[in-house]
Design a protein around this motif. Structure first.
Motif, mmCIF file in Angstrom:
data_model
loop_
_atom_site.group_PDB
_atom_site.id
_atom_site.type_symbol
_atom_site.label_atom_id
_atom_site.label_comp_id
_atom_site.label_asym_id
_atom_site.label_seq_id
_atom_site.Cartn_x
_atom_site.Cartn_y
_atom_site.Cartn_z
ATOM 1 N N ILE A 62 0.836 -1.204 0.000
ATOM 2 C CA ILE A 62 0.000 0.000 0.000
ATOM 3 C C ILE A 62 0.865 1.245 0.000
ATOM 4 N N GLU A 63 2.052 1.194 0.612
ATOM 5 C CA GLU A 63 2.979 2.327 0.546
ATOM 6 C C GLU A 63 3.400 2.591 -0.893
ATOM 7 N N ARG A 64 3.790 1.531 -1.574
ATOM 8 C CA ARG A 64 4.206 1.684 -2.980
ATOM 9 C C ARG A 64 3.080 2.265 -3.828
ATOM 10 N N PHE A 65 1.900 1.671 -3.701
ATOM 11 C CA PHE A 65 0.787 2.083 -4.544
ATOM 12 C C PHE A 65 0.347 3.505 -4.245
ATOM 13 N N TYR A 66 0.250 3.859 -2.969
ATOM 14 C CA TYR A 66 -0.285 5.177 -2.650
ATOM 15 C C TYR A 66 0.689 6.282 -3.014
ATOM 16 N N ASN A 67 1.981 6.035 -2.861
ATOM 17 C CA ASN A 67 2.952 7.017 -3.348
ATOM 18 C C ASN A 67 2.809 7.226 -4.844
ATOM 19 N N TRP A 68 2.671 6.120 -5.584
ATOM 20 C CA TRP A 68 2.482 6.218 -7.037
ATOM 21 C C TRP A 68 1.185 6.957 -7.364
ATOM 22 N N LEU A 69 0.120 6.619 -6.654
ATOM 23 C CA LEU A 69 -1.183 7.222 -6.922
ATOM 24 C C LEU A 69 -1.138 8.732 -6.732
ATOM 25 N N VAL A 70 -0.468 9.173 -5.676
ATOM 26 C CA VAL A 70 -0.400 10.610 -5.379
ATOM 27 C C VAL A 70 0.543 11.325 -6.341
ATOM 28 N N LEU A 71 1.730 10.746 -6.526
ATOM 29 C CA LEU A 71 2.784 11.474 -7.243
ATOM 30 C C LEU A 71 2.701 11.347 -8.757
ATOM 31 N N ILE A 72 2.151 10.260 -9.260
ATOM 32 C CA ILE A 72 2.081 10.047 -10.713
ATOM 33 C C ILE A 72 0.678 10.336 -11.248
ATOM 34 N N GLN A 73 -0.332 9.783 -10.583
ATOM 35 C CA GLN A 73 -1.696 9.948 -11.073
ATOM 36 C C GLN A 73 -2.397 11.167 -10.477
ATOM 37 N N HIS A 74 -1.852 11.721 -9.376
ATOM 38 C CA HIS A 74 -2.465 12.872 -8.709
ATOM 39 C C HIS A 74 -3.911 12.581 -8.318
ATOM 40 N N LYS A 75 -4.123 11.429 -7.710
ATOM 41 C CA LYS A 75 -5.465 11.003 -7.345
ATOM 42 C C LYS A 75 -5.522 10.543 -5.897
ATOM 43 N N SER A 76 -6.746 10.400 -5.415
ATOM 44 C CA SER A 76 -6.989 9.791 -4.109
ATOM 45 C C SER A 76 -7.558 8.395 -4.336
ATOM 46 N N LEU A 77 -7.750 7.639 -3.261
ATOM 47 C CA LEU A 77 -8.298 6.285 -3.387
ATOM 48 C C LEU A 77 -9.675 6.296 -4.022
ATOM 49 N N GLY A 78 -10.462 7.340 -3.745
ATOM 50 C CA GLY A 78 -11.807 7.423 -4.303
ATOM 51 C C GLY A 78 -11.840 7.710 -5.789
ATOM 52 N N GLY A 79 -10.683 8.028 -6.375
ATOM 53 C CA GLY A 79 -10.651 8.319 -7.803
ATOM 54 C C GLY A 79 -10.032 7.224 -8.643
ATOM 55 N N VAL A 80 -9.636 6.102 -8.030
ATOM 56 C CA VAL A 80 -8.949 5.029 -8.758
ATOM 57 C C VAL A 80 -9.913 4.301 -9.678
ATOM 58 N N THR A 81 -9.476 4.061 -10.907
ATOM 59 C CA THR A 81 -10.255 3.334 -11.903
ATOM 60 C C THR A 81 -9.470 2.113 -12.377
ATOM 61 N N PRO A 82 -10.116 1.171 -13.078
ATOM 62 C CA PRO A 82 -9.373 0.033 -13.637
ATOM 63 C C PRO A 82 -8.222 0.457 -14.544
ATOM 64 N N ASP A 83 -8.379 1.568 -15.259
ATOM 65 C CA ASP A 83 -7.282 2.056 -16.106
ATOM 66 C C ASP A 83 -6.068 2.447 -15.261
ATOM 67 N N ASP A 84 -6.314 3.002 -14.083
ATOM 68 C CA ASP A 84 -5.201 3.338 -13.187
ATOM 69 C C ASP A 84 -4.455 2.070 -12.750
ATOM 70 N N ILE A 85 -5.190 1.016 -12.495
ATOM 71 C CA ILE A 85 -4.559 -0.239 -12.081
ATOM 72 C C ILE A 85 -3.694 -0.794 -13.212
#
Length: 407
Positions: free
Chosen positions: A78-101
Protein backbone atom coordinates in the motif's frame (compact mmCIF):
# COMPACT_ATOMS: atom_id res chain seq x y z
CA UNK A 1 1.89 19.01 6.31
CA UNK A 2 3.62 15.83 5.11
CA UNK A 3 1.85 12.49 4.88
CA UNK A 4 3.81 11.17 7.85
CA UNK A 5 2.83 14.20 9.94
CA UNK A 6 -0.80 13.84 8.92
CA UNK A 7 -0.70 10.17 9.80
CA UNK A 8 0.91 10.86 13.17
CA UNK A 9 -2.12 12.92 14.13
CA UNK A 10 -4.05 9.67 14.55
CA UNK A 11 -4.26 7.95 17.92
CA UNK A 12 -0.79 6.48 18.44
CA UNK A 13 -2.22 3.39 20.10
CA UNK A 14 -4.15 2.53 16.92
CA UNK A 15 -1.69 3.44 14.22
CA UNK A 16 0.53 1.51 11.84
CA UNK A 17 3.58 3.58 10.80
CA UNK A 18 3.74 4.19 7.05
CA UNK A 19 6.16 5.77 4.63
CA UNK A 20 3.96 7.87 2.37
CA UNK A 21 6.34 10.76 1.90
CA UNK A 22 8.41 9.64 -1.11
CA UNK A 23 9.80 12.69 -2.96
CA UNK A 24 7.26 15.01 -1.34
CA UNK A 25 9.84 17.78 -1.19
CA UNK A 26 9.85 17.89 -4.99
CA UNK A 27 6.24 16.74 -5.51
CA UNK A 28 4.07 18.67 -3.00
CA UNK A 29 0.72 17.12 -3.95
CA UNK A 30 -0.33 16.35 -0.38
CA UNK A 31 -3.73 17.95 -0.90
CA UNK A 32 -4.98 15.05 -3.02
CA UNK A 33 -5.70 12.93 0.07
CA UNK A 34 -8.68 15.17 0.74
CA UNK A 35 -10.13 14.97 -2.76
CA UNK A 36 -13.23 12.79 -2.88
CA UNK A 37 -13.13 11.18 -6.34
CA UNK A 38 -15.99 9.67 -8.30
CA UNK A 39 -15.76 6.31 -6.48
CA UNK A 40 -15.82 7.75 -2.96
CA UNK A 41 -18.86 6.77 -0.90
CA UNK A 42 -20.80 9.48 0.98
CA UNK A 43 -18.96 10.36 4.17
CA UNK A 44 -22.02 9.82 6.34
CA UNK A 45 -22.25 6.14 5.27
CA UNK A 46 -18.65 5.24 6.21
CA UNK A 47 -18.68 2.85 9.17
CA UNK A 48 -15.11 3.54 10.33
CA UNK A 49 -15.33 7.33 10.44
CA UNK A 50 -12.26 7.81 8.22
CA UNK A 51 -11.92 11.44 7.17
CA UNK A 52 -9.29 10.81 4.48
CA UNK A 53 -7.25 8.12 2.72
CA UNK A 54 -4.62 7.89 5.42
CA UNK A 55 -7.15 7.08 8.12
CA UNK A 56 -8.86 4.56 5.84
CA UNK A 57 -5.54 2.84 5.03
CA UNK A 58 -4.65 2.74 8.71
CA UNK A 59 -8.00 1.15 9.61
CA UNK A 60 -7.35 -1.61 7.05
CA UNK A 61 -3.83 -2.28 8.31
CA UNK A 62 -4.95 -2.40 11.93
CA UNK A 63 -7.11 -5.40 10.99
CA UNK A 64 -3.86 -7.31 10.39
CA UNK A 65 -1.69 -5.95 13.18
CA UNK A 66 -1.53 -9.32 14.98
CA UNK A 67 0.07 -11.05 12.00
CA UNK A 68 3.56 -9.65 11.54
CA UNK A 69 4.48 -11.06 8.08
CA UNK A 70 1.04 -10.25 6.67
CA UNK A 71 1.13 -6.71 8.05
CA UNK A 72 4.62 -6.08 6.64
CA UNK A 73 3.62 -7.34 3.21
CA UNK A 74 0.37 -5.36 3.14
CA UNK A 75 2.06 -2.19 4.38
CA UNK A 76 4.81 -2.44 1.77
CA UNK A 77 2.35 -2.77 -1.12
CA UNK A 78 0.00 0.00 0.00
CA UNK A 79 2.98 2.33 0.55
CA UNK A 80 4.21 1.68 -2.98
CA UNK A 81 0.79 2.08 -4.54
CA UNK A 82 -0.29 5.18 -2.65
CA UNK A 83 2.95 7.02 -3.35
CA UNK A 84 2.48 6.22 -7.04
CA UNK A 85 -1.18 7.22 -6.92
CA UNK A 86 -0.40 10.61 -5.38
CA UNK A 87 2.78 11.47 -7.24
CA UNK A 88 2.08 10.05 -10.71
CA UNK A 89 -1.70 9.95 -11.07
CA UNK A 90 -2.46 12.87 -8.71
CA UNK A 91 -5.47 11.00 -7.35
CA UNK A 92 -6.99 9.79 -4.11
CA UNK A 93 -8.30 6.28 -3.39
CA UNK A 94 -11.81 7.42 -4.30
CA UNK A 95 -10.65 8.32 -7.80
CA UNK A 96 -8.95 5.03 -8.76
CA UNK A 97 -10.25 3.33 -11.90
CA UNK A 98 -9.37 0.03 -13.64
CA UNK A 99 -7.28 2.06 -16.11
CA UNK A 100 -5.20 3.34 -13.19
CA UNK A 101 -4.56 -0.24 -12.08
CA UNK A 102 -3.37 -1.14 -15.59
CA UNK A 103 -1.08 1.89 -15.55
CA UNK A 104 0.29 0.88 -12.16
CA UNK A 105 0.95 -2.65 -13.38
CA UNK A 106 2.98 -1.20 -16.23
CA UNK A 107 4.83 1.12 -13.84
CA UNK A 108 5.87 -1.83 -11.67
CA UNK A 109 7.55 -3.50 -14.66
CA UNK A 110 10.07 -0.64 -14.89
CA UNK A 111 9.98 1.88 -12.03
CA UNK A 112 12.29 4.87 -12.68
CA UNK A 113 15.73 4.83 -11.09
CA UNK A 114 14.64 7.65 -8.79
CA UNK A 115 12.08 5.27 -7.26
CA UNK A 116 14.61 2.49 -6.58
CA UNK A 117 17.15 1.97 -3.83
CA UNK A 118 19.22 -0.83 -2.27
CA UNK A 119 17.22 -3.39 -0.34
CA UNK A 120 18.83 -2.70 3.00
CA UNK A 121 18.68 0.86 4.22
CA UNK A 122 15.89 1.90 1.84
CA UNK A 123 13.69 2.90 4.76
CA UNK A 124 16.18 5.32 6.28
CA UNK A 125 15.12 8.95 6.40
CA UNK A 126 15.79 10.82 3.13
CA UNK A 127 17.10 7.60 1.50
CA UNK A 128 13.94 5.55 1.38
CA UNK A 129 12.73 4.40 -2.04
CA UNK A 130 9.65 2.25 -2.64
CA UNK A 131 11.36 -0.29 -4.92
CA UNK A 132 14.59 -2.20 -5.18
CA UNK A 133 14.12 -2.97 -8.87
CA UNK A 134 11.46 -3.93 -11.41
CA UNK A 135 8.93 -6.48 -10.13
CA UNK A 136 8.42 -9.89 -11.70
CA UNK A 137 5.03 -10.96 -13.06
CA UNK A 138 4.46 -13.03 -9.91
CA UNK A 139 5.28 -10.08 -7.63
CA UNK A 140 3.03 -7.73 -9.62
CA UNK A 141 0.18 -10.22 -9.39
CA UNK A 142 0.69 -10.50 -5.63
CA UNK A 143 0.72 -6.71 -5.32
CA UNK A 144 -2.63 -6.47 -7.09
CA UNK A 145 -4.10 -9.24 -4.93
CA UNK A 146 -3.16 -7.25 -1.82
CA UNK A 147 -4.50 -4.00 -3.27
CA UNK A 148 -7.73 -5.74 -4.19
CA UNK A 149 -8.00 -6.93 -0.58
CA UNK A 150 -7.52 -3.36 0.59
CA UNK A 151 -10.23 -2.03 -1.71
CA UNK A 152 -12.55 -4.91 -0.72
CA UNK A 153 -12.21 -3.77 2.87
CA UNK A 154 -12.84 -0.14 1.88
CA UNK A 155 -15.99 -1.21 0.02
CA UNK A 156 -17.16 -3.22 3.04
CA UNK A 157 -16.77 -0.24 5.39
CA UNK A 158 -18.34 2.08 2.78
CA UNK A 159 -15.35 4.31 2.24
CA UNK A 160 -15.49 3.68 -1.52
CA UNK A 161 -18.38 2.45 -3.64
CA UNK A 162 -16.76 -0.23 -5.79
CA UNK A 163 -13.55 -2.23 -6.16
CA UNK A 164 -11.57 -0.97 -9.19
CA UNK A 165 -9.35 -4.07 -9.28
CA UNK A 166 -10.94 -6.99 -11.15
CA UNK A 167 -10.62 -10.50 -9.75
CA UNK A 168 -7.92 -12.34 -11.67
CA UNK A 169 -9.05 -15.77 -12.77
CA UNK A 170 -6.44 -18.38 -13.77
CA UNK A 171 -6.75 -19.55 -17.37
CA UNK A 172 -3.77 -21.91 -17.56
CA UNK A 173 -3.96 -25.67 -17.16
CA UNK A 174 -3.62 -27.01 -13.66
CA UNK A 175 -0.03 -27.84 -12.83
CA UNK A 176 1.11 -30.95 -11.04
CA UNK A 177 0.69 -30.60 -7.30
CA UNK A 178 -1.96 -27.91 -7.64
CA UNK A 179 -5.38 -28.19 -6.04
CA UNK A 180 -8.63 -27.86 -7.91
CA UNK A 181 -9.20 -24.40 -6.38
CA UNK A 182 -6.07 -23.09 -8.12
CA UNK A 183 -3.89 -22.93 -5.01
CA UNK A 184 -0.61 -24.78 -5.08
CA UNK A 185 -0.14 -27.20 -2.20
CA UNK A 186 2.88 -26.27 -0.13
CA UNK A 187 3.42 -28.63 2.77
CA UNK A 188 5.87 -31.29 3.90
CA UNK A 189 4.50 -34.84 3.55
CA UNK A 190 4.66 -36.88 6.74
CA UNK A 191 7.60 -39.14 5.66
CA UNK A 192 9.66 -36.08 4.70
CA UNK A 193 8.71 -34.29 7.90
CA UNK A 194 9.91 -37.24 9.97
CA UNK A 195 13.20 -37.12 8.12
CA UNK A 196 13.42 -33.40 8.92
CA UNK A 197 13.02 -34.18 12.62
CA UNK A 198 15.60 -36.98 12.42
CA UNK A 199 18.16 -34.64 10.87
CA UNK A 200 17.56 -32.00 13.55
CA UNK A 201 17.79 -34.60 16.33
CA UNK A 202 21.14 -35.76 14.97
CA UNK A 203 22.29 -32.15 14.77
CA UNK A 204 21.27 -31.63 18.41
CA UNK A 205 23.03 -34.84 19.48
CA UNK A 206 26.28 -33.96 17.72
CA UNK A 207 26.56 -30.21 16.99
CA UNK A 208 29.74 -28.92 15.28
CA UNK A 209 31.01 -27.76 18.65
CA UNK A 210 30.18 -29.23 22.06
CA UNK A 211 30.17 -25.81 23.70
CA UNK A 212 26.92 -24.59 25.21
CA UNK A 213 25.86 -22.13 22.48
CA UNK A 214 25.79 -24.56 19.48
CA UNK A 215 23.96 -27.13 21.59
CA UNK A 216 21.40 -24.53 22.66
CA UNK A 217 20.95 -23.36 19.05
CA UNK A 218 20.42 -26.91 17.77
CA UNK A 219 17.92 -27.72 20.50
CA UNK A 220 16.02 -24.51 19.83
CA UNK A 221 15.76 -25.30 16.12
CA UNK A 222 14.42 -28.76 16.91
CA UNK A 223 11.90 -27.36 19.38
CA UNK A 224 10.61 -24.60 17.08
CA UNK A 225 9.97 -27.01 14.19
CA UNK A 226 8.28 -29.67 16.33
CA UNK A 227 6.15 -27.18 18.28
CA UNK A 228 4.98 -25.19 15.25
CA UNK A 229 4.12 -28.31 13.25
CA UNK A 230 2.24 -29.97 16.11
CA UNK A 231 0.18 -26.90 17.04
CA UNK A 232 -0.28 -25.04 13.74
CA UNK A 233 0.88 -21.81 15.40
CA UNK A 234 2.18 -18.82 13.50
CA UNK A 235 5.78 -17.87 14.19
CA UNK A 236 4.80 -14.56 15.75
CA UNK A 237 2.33 -16.36 18.03
CA UNK A 238 5.11 -18.58 19.36
CA UNK A 239 7.36 -15.54 19.80
CA UNK A 240 4.75 -13.83 22.03
CA UNK A 241 3.80 -16.91 24.07
CA UNK A 242 4.28 -17.14 27.86
CA UNK A 243 4.72 -20.39 29.73
CA UNK A 244 1.64 -19.42 31.74
CA UNK A 245 -0.39 -19.51 28.51
CA UNK A 246 -0.13 -23.31 28.64
CA UNK A 247 -2.42 -25.13 31.07
CA UNK A 248 -3.95 -28.53 31.80
CA UNK A 249 -7.74 -28.32 31.85
CA UNK A 250 -10.45 -30.86 32.59
CA UNK A 251 -13.45 -30.97 30.28
CA UNK A 252 -16.63 -31.58 32.31
CA UNK A 253 -18.35 -33.44 29.47
CA UNK A 254 -15.66 -36.13 29.28
CA UNK A 255 -13.94 -35.76 32.66
CA UNK A 256 -10.69 -35.97 30.75
CA UNK A 257 -7.81 -33.53 31.01
CA UNK A 258 -6.34 -31.73 27.97
CA UNK A 259 -3.38 -29.44 27.57
CA UNK A 260 -4.33 -26.12 26.03
CA UNK A 261 -2.61 -22.88 25.06
CA UNK A 262 -4.12 -19.39 25.00
CA UNK A 263 -3.11 -17.56 21.84
CA UNK A 264 -3.55 -14.01 20.58
CA UNK A 265 -4.95 -12.34 23.67
CA UNK A 266 -6.08 -8.83 22.75
CA UNK A 267 -5.66 -9.52 19.03
CA UNK A 268 -8.07 -9.93 16.17
CA UNK A 269 -8.53 -13.71 16.65
CA UNK A 270 -7.86 -14.76 20.27
CA UNK A 271 -8.37 -18.48 20.73
CA UNK A 272 -7.52 -21.48 22.85
CA UNK A 273 -5.70 -24.26 21.00
CA UNK A 274 -4.93 -27.86 21.84
CA UNK A 275 -1.36 -28.93 22.66
CA UNK A 276 -0.55 -32.60 22.07
CA UNK A 277 1.94 -34.81 23.88
CA UNK A 278 4.57 -34.41 21.14
CA UNK A 279 4.53 -30.62 21.48
CA UNK A 280 4.70 -30.91 25.28
CA UNK A 281 7.59 -33.37 25.08
CA UNK A 282 9.43 -31.00 22.74
CA UNK A 283 8.86 -28.09 25.14
CA UNK A 284 10.03 -30.02 28.21
CA UNK A 285 13.17 -31.27 26.44
CA UNK A 286 13.95 -27.77 25.25
CA UNK A 287 13.48 -26.20 28.69
CA UNK A 288 15.56 -28.95 30.31
CA UNK A 289 18.49 -28.30 27.98
CA UNK A 290 18.23 -24.61 28.84
CA UNK A 291 18.17 -25.55 32.54
CA UNK A 292 14.93 -23.63 32.93
CA UNK A 293 11.88 -24.39 35.05
CA UNK A 294 9.33 -26.61 33.31
CA UNK A 295 6.45 -25.28 35.39
CA UNK A 296 3.54 -23.63 33.64
CA UNK A 297 1.10 -22.05 36.08
CA UNK A 298 2.19 -18.53 36.94
CA UNK A 299 5.45 -18.92 35.02
CA UNK A 300 5.91 -15.62 33.19
CA UNK A 301 8.99 -16.43 31.14
CA UNK A 302 8.69 -16.68 27.34
CA UNK A 303 8.14 -20.10 25.82
CA UNK A 304 10.91 -19.36 23.32
CA UNK A 305 14.13 -18.20 24.97
CA UNK A 306 17.29 -16.40 23.81
CA UNK A 307 20.36 -18.63 23.50
CA UNK A 308 21.56 -17.29 26.84
CA UNK A 309 18.47 -18.76 28.52
CA UNK A 310 15.98 -17.17 30.88
CA UNK A 311 16.47 -13.54 31.81
CA UNK A 312 14.98 -11.17 34.35
CA UNK A 313 13.03 -9.28 33.18
CA UNK A 314 11.99 -11.85 30.54
CA UNK A 315 13.02 -11.10 26.98
CA UNK A 316 10.77 -12.17 24.12
CA UNK A 317 12.21 -12.95 20.70
CA UNK A 318 10.80 -11.32 17.57
CA UNK A 319 8.73 -12.98 14.86
CA UNK A 320 11.64 -12.37 12.49
CA UNK A 321 13.89 -14.35 14.82
CA UNK A 322 11.47 -17.30 14.82
CA UNK A 323 11.48 -17.15 11.03
CA UNK A 324 15.29 -17.15 10.96
CA UNK A 325 15.48 -20.12 13.37
CA UNK A 326 13.02 -22.08 11.23
CA UNK A 327 14.84 -21.30 7.98
CA UNK A 328 18.16 -22.37 9.48
CA UNK A 329 16.58 -25.66 10.59
CA UNK A 330 15.30 -26.32 7.07
CA UNK A 331 18.69 -25.47 5.59
CA UNK A 332 20.52 -27.83 7.98
CA UNK A 333 18.15 -30.70 7.18
CA UNK A 334 18.35 -30.06 3.44
CA UNK A 335 22.16 -30.22 3.54
CA UNK A 336 21.97 -33.34 5.72
CA UNK A 337 20.17 -35.24 2.93
CA UNK A 338 21.97 -33.63 -0.01
CA UNK A 339 23.99 -36.76 -0.84
CA UNK A 340 21.69 -39.49 0.47
CA UNK A 341 18.16 -38.35 -0.44
CA UNK A 342 18.06 -35.74 -3.20
CA UNK A 343 14.26 -35.56 -3.29
CA UNK A 344 13.88 -34.79 0.42
CA UNK A 345 16.81 -32.37 0.26
CA UNK A 346 15.22 -30.45 -2.62
CA UNK A 347 11.83 -30.33 -0.88
CA UNK A 348 13.27 -28.96 2.35
CA UNK A 349 15.42 -26.46 0.44
CA UNK A 350 12.34 -24.78 -1.06
CA UNK A 351 10.20 -25.02 2.08
CA UNK A 352 9.47 -22.00 4.28
CA UNK A 353 8.36 -21.75 7.93
CA UNK A 354 4.76 -21.23 6.78
CA UNK A 355 4.83 -24.82 5.52
CA UNK A 356 4.72 -26.06 9.12
CA UNK A 357 1.20 -24.60 9.44
CA UNK A 358 0.08 -26.01 6.11
CA UNK A 359 1.66 -29.36 7.01
CA UNK A 360 -0.40 -29.44 10.19
CA UNK A 361 -3.59 -28.49 8.33
CA UNK A 362 -2.98 -30.86 5.42
CA UNK A 363 -2.25 -33.93 7.53
CA UNK A 364 -5.24 -33.13 9.76
CA UNK A 365 -7.47 -32.92 6.67
CA UNK A 366 -6.05 -36.20 5.36
CA UNK A 367 -7.08 -37.76 8.67
CA UNK A 368 -10.66 -36.71 7.99
CA UNK A 369 -10.79 -33.84 10.49
CA UNK A 370 -13.52 -31.29 9.75
CA UNK A 371 -12.48 -27.99 8.20
CA UNK A 372 -13.95 -25.86 10.98
CA UNK A 373 -12.01 -27.79 13.64
CA UNK A 374 -8.73 -27.24 11.78
CA UNK A 375 -9.53 -23.55 11.27
CA UNK A 376 -10.17 -23.04 14.97
CA UNK A 377 -6.79 -24.55 15.82
CA UNK A 378 -4.65 -22.63 13.34
CA UNK A 379 -6.59 -19.35 13.50
CA UNK A 380 -6.81 -18.70 9.79
CA UNK A 381 -7.49 -15.12 8.62
CA UNK A 382 -11.09 -16.02 7.73
CA UNK A 383 -11.78 -17.31 11.23
CA UNK A 384 -14.69 -14.93 11.84
CA UNK A 385 -16.47 -16.15 8.72
CA UNK A 386 -15.63 -19.74 9.57
CA UNK A 387 -17.11 -19.47 13.04
CA UNK A 388 -20.28 -18.01 11.57
CA UNK A 389 -20.47 -20.85 9.05
CA UNK A 390 -19.64 -23.61 11.51
CA UNK A 391 -21.16 -22.55 14.85
CA UNK A 392 -21.29 -26.05 16.35
CA UNK A 393 -17.61 -27.04 16.23
CA UNK A 394 -16.89 -29.20 19.29
CA UNK A 395 -13.79 -28.26 21.34
CA UNK A 396 -13.45 -31.91 22.44
CA UNK A 397 -13.08 -32.88 18.79
CA UNK A 398 -10.34 -30.27 18.51
CA UNK A 399 -8.43 -31.68 21.50
CA UNK A 400 -8.80 -35.26 20.29
CA UNK A 401 -7.74 -34.35 16.75
CA UNK A 402 -4.51 -32.66 17.82
CA UNK A 403 -3.72 -35.53 20.18
CA UNK A 404 -3.79 -37.97 17.26
CA UNK A 405 -1.37 -36.12 14.98
CA UNK A 406 1.96 -36.30 16.86
CA UNK A 407 4.13 -35.02 14.00
Amino acid sequence: MSHDEAFDSNDAAHRVPLRLDYLFTSHPQTHVINEVGSNRAPAETCTIGAKDDLEAINAWLIEHRESGPTLRSYRKEIERFYNWLVLIQHKSLGGVTPDDIDAYDLFMTAPPDTWCGPRYGRRKTKRWRPYEDALSAKSRSQAKIILRACFSYLVAVRYVVGNPIPLERPTRKRAAGERSDGLRERHIPLPAFRKLIQALEQQAAAPPSQTARPIAAAERQLFVVRFLANTGLRGEELAKANMSDIACEEQPSTRRSYWTMSVGRGGAFPRKIAVNSTALEALRRYRQVYETDNSFFGESSPVLLPLSGRRTPPRFLSAQMVYAISMEALKIASLHYASSDAQTSALLAKATPHWFRTTFATIAAQCGIAQDVIQRQIGVSSLQQSVAKYPDADPIELFDMVAKLKL
